[in-house]
Design an enzyme around this catalytic site. Sequence first.
Site, short mmCIF file in Angstrom:
data_model
loop_
_atom_site.label_atom_id
_atom_site.label_comp_id
_atom_site.label_asym_id
_atom_site.label_seq_id
_atom_site.Cartn_x
_atom_site.Cartn_y
_atom_site.Cartn_z
N CYS A 168 3.79 -3.74 0.33
CA CYS A 168 5.00 -4.47 1.16
C CYS A 168 6.27 -3.71 0.55
CB CYS A 168 5.08 -6.07 0.99
SG CYS A 168 6.04 -6.81 2.13
N ILE A 195 4.42 -10.84 -12.73
CA ILE A 195 4.55 -9.42 -12.84
C ILE A 195 4.16 -8.85 -11.63
CG2 ILE A 195 3.75 -7.59 -14.27
CD1 ILE A 195 5.35 -9.35 -16.29
N SER A 196 4.92 -7.32 -11.37
CA SER A 196 4.47 -7.01 -10.04
C SER A 196 3.89 -5.63 -10.13
CB SER A 196 5.61 -6.97 -9.16
OG SER A 196 6.69 -6.01 -9.66
N ARG A 242 -1.64 6.66 1.35
CA ARG A 242 -2.19 5.47 0.85
C ARG A 242 -1.51 4.40 1.58
NH1 ARG A 242 -1.21 2.07 -3.10
NH2 ARG A 242 -2.48 0.45 -3.46
N HIS A 299 -4.86 -4.81 -5.95
CA HIS A 299 -5.22 -4.40 -7.18
C HIS A 299 -6.28 -5.42 -7.97
CE1 HIS A 299 -2.67 -0.89 -6.96
NE2 HIS A 299 -1.67 -1.46 -6.43
N TYR A 353 -3.09 -6.05 -14.51
CA TYR A 353 -2.37 -6.51 -13.30
C TYR A 353 -3.47 -7.06 -12.47
CZ TYR A 353 0.45 -6.58 -9.02
OH TYR A 353 0.93 -6.91 -7.86
N SER A 363 -2.88 -9.29 -4.82
CA SER A 363 -2.79 -8.06 -4.71
C SER A 363 -3.96 -7.41 -4.24
CB SER A 363 -1.87 -7.39 -5.90
OG SER A 363 -1.87 -6.02 -5.78
#
Length: 265
Positions: free
Chosen positions: A170, A74-75, A178, A113, A140, A111
């Site tokens: 990316c 999941i991205s 940001r 995140h 995520y 990530s």
Amino acid sequence: MTPQRVLITGAAGIIGTFLRPRLARPGRTLRLLDLVPLDPAAPGEEIVTGSITDPATMAAACRDVDAVVHLAGISREDTWARILEFTIDATHTVLEDARAAGVPRVVLASSNHAVGFRDIGSAGPRGLPADSSPRPDTYYGVGKAAVEALGSLYHSRFGMDVTCLRIGSCFERPTDVRQLSLWLSPDDCARLIEACLATERADYRVLWGVSANTRGVLSPDEAATIGYHPLDDAEQHATAVPPADLPTRLGGHYCETPLGRAEPS
Ligand code: 15L
């Protein structure tokens, strides 16, 4: 010597699509795995259609492979159930089948995140260290922190060389303020993967995946230790980016996204 057969999971995704032509080398085979159909195999390529959640598919995909670049999953923010299945459990399957097949080296897509709740302003003069402990901003982000933890476990238990890349943004080019700080250009992404594939000592690392951005807030130091020297700078696209304030937190709008709400792709 850099690996000869490299399995890329999630090869049809944004990053997989960037990497496919850029990682092609004489003498190297790219084994490209995705659920969705890919363009037919060019010379030096092998296509595997299947799911990373299926142990039999992964076992076959890992056979005779020198390295796995695991991008699938999941991205963005999604339901807890889907993060569990497609990010955490699937990464366990990938690592387990890689271990069983004797694959010595794995690169895991993490990530920003995973640490999205960190203040950009607290970064310090060299930027936020790449191995800052997790402060996820979403399910995520929790999934990516778990991916990193699994990578650490497989390095410690089985001696696999595991590099976790905390990828910034990316995309072809940065599109907001940001991203002027977090952009990872497609070419630098390939440079970073090449550096991961060429490390000489089996280790566990957590590195930022970003370009050499003038407005960078993430430390380049850790990635430099494996020979990653980015050449692109988001600033070259800055005039096309609408002016705005930089968000306080690294994760930007993810920090306010309702937990578990799947965003449209
Ligand atoms: C990510 O991890 C996502 O996969 C990508 O879609 C972007 O949202 C990126 O982070 C970002 O933070 O810009």
